[in-house]
Scaffold this motif. Structure first.
Motif, short mmCIF file in Angstrom:
data_model
loop_
_atom_site.label_atom_id
_atom_site.label_comp_id
_atom_site.label_asym_id
_atom_site.label_seq_id
_atom_site.Cartn_x
_atom_site.Cartn_y
_atom_site.Cartn_z
N LEU A 37 -15.38 -9.89 39.31
CA LEU A 37 -14.82 -9.49 40.60
C LEU A 37 -13.30 -9.69 40.61
N ARG A 38 -12.83 -10.73 39.92
CA ARG A 38 -11.40 -10.99 39.84
C ARG A 38 -10.69 -9.82 39.15
N VAL A 39 -11.27 -9.32 38.08
CA VAL A 39 -10.69 -8.17 37.37
C VAL A 39 -10.66 -6.94 38.28
N ALA A 40 -11.77 -6.70 38.99
CA ALA A 40 -11.84 -5.54 39.87
C ALA A 40 -10.82 -5.65 41.00
N PHE A 41 -10.69 -6.84 41.58
CA PHE A 41 -9.73 -7.02 42.66
C PHE A 41 -8.30 -6.85 42.16
#
Length: 203
Positions: free
Chosen positions: A32-36
């Motif tokens: 999720l960190r990468v996507a955000f």
């Protein structure tokens, strides 16, 4: 959430972020960190938070039957026999289209959607069968104008004519506040769509 945010960010942004050290959003899972970070890379700082808020609202509306029924009842009570136009921003665009779907016998001259997530795969997957094909417009609807800022992370899916070919797709520049409803409502394209169908007495 990670899948939806990754769809919104796009492959180019995700690839760019993955080549760098992923900073920020350290209290959430890595995927999720990468996507955000990809969302922020594509749309600008803070885009991920705007997207996440809208995503949660839309998901809850479409998956919580009690909440959906309560929201739909408010819209049903507000739309009278003389209503000619529905305007929906963000989640409101989903709610407005749901009204049209649930009331195919209600004739509306115009639906205006602003900063809409309706083109997103995860939104369309959660929506009930609209009861019409992908071509044309929903039953009972005379015209549909979709106003979007290409820098709006909630409207990331872009032109809705891929799903409803008769939509009029209007691009605007909200000048640094891409998802703000006040910016969308103040645009010439939004006003022109309304003036085209409203009677002279209402102008």
């Amino acid at each position: 959430m990670a899948q939806a945010a990754g769809e919104a960010a796009g492959e180019e942004a995700l690839a760019a972020v993955e080549r760098e050290t992923v900073k920020g959003y350290t209290r959430i899972p890595f995927a999720l960190r990468v996507a955000f970070r990809g969302l922020d890379w594509r749309f600008g700082p803070g885009a991920a938070l705007v997207f996440a808020g809208a995503f949660r609202e839309v998901r809850r509306y479409l998956r919580d039957p009690g909440l959906k029924a309560a929201v739909d009842a408010i819209v049903d009570a507000a739309v009278g026999g003389d209503t000619r136009v529905l305007v929906g921003h963000s989640l409101g665009s989903v709610v407005a289209l749901e009204f049209v779907r649930r009331n195919p016998g209600c004739r509306l001259d115009l639906l205006v959607t602003l900063g809409s997530p309706l083109g997103a795969r995860f939104v369309r997957a959660l929506m009930p069968d609209p009861g019409y094909g992908k071509e044309g417009l929903p039953l009972g609807l005379g015209a549909w104008v979709n106003v979007r800022d290409p820098h709006d992370p909630v409207a990331f899916a872009g032109d809705l004519t891929r799903y409803w070919p008769r939509i009029s797709d209007e691009k605007v520049d909200n000048q640094g506040d891409a998802h703000a409803v006040s910016r969308y409502l103040s645009k010439r394209q939004t006003g022109a769509a309304l003036l085209a169908v409203l009677p002279l007495a209402a102008r």
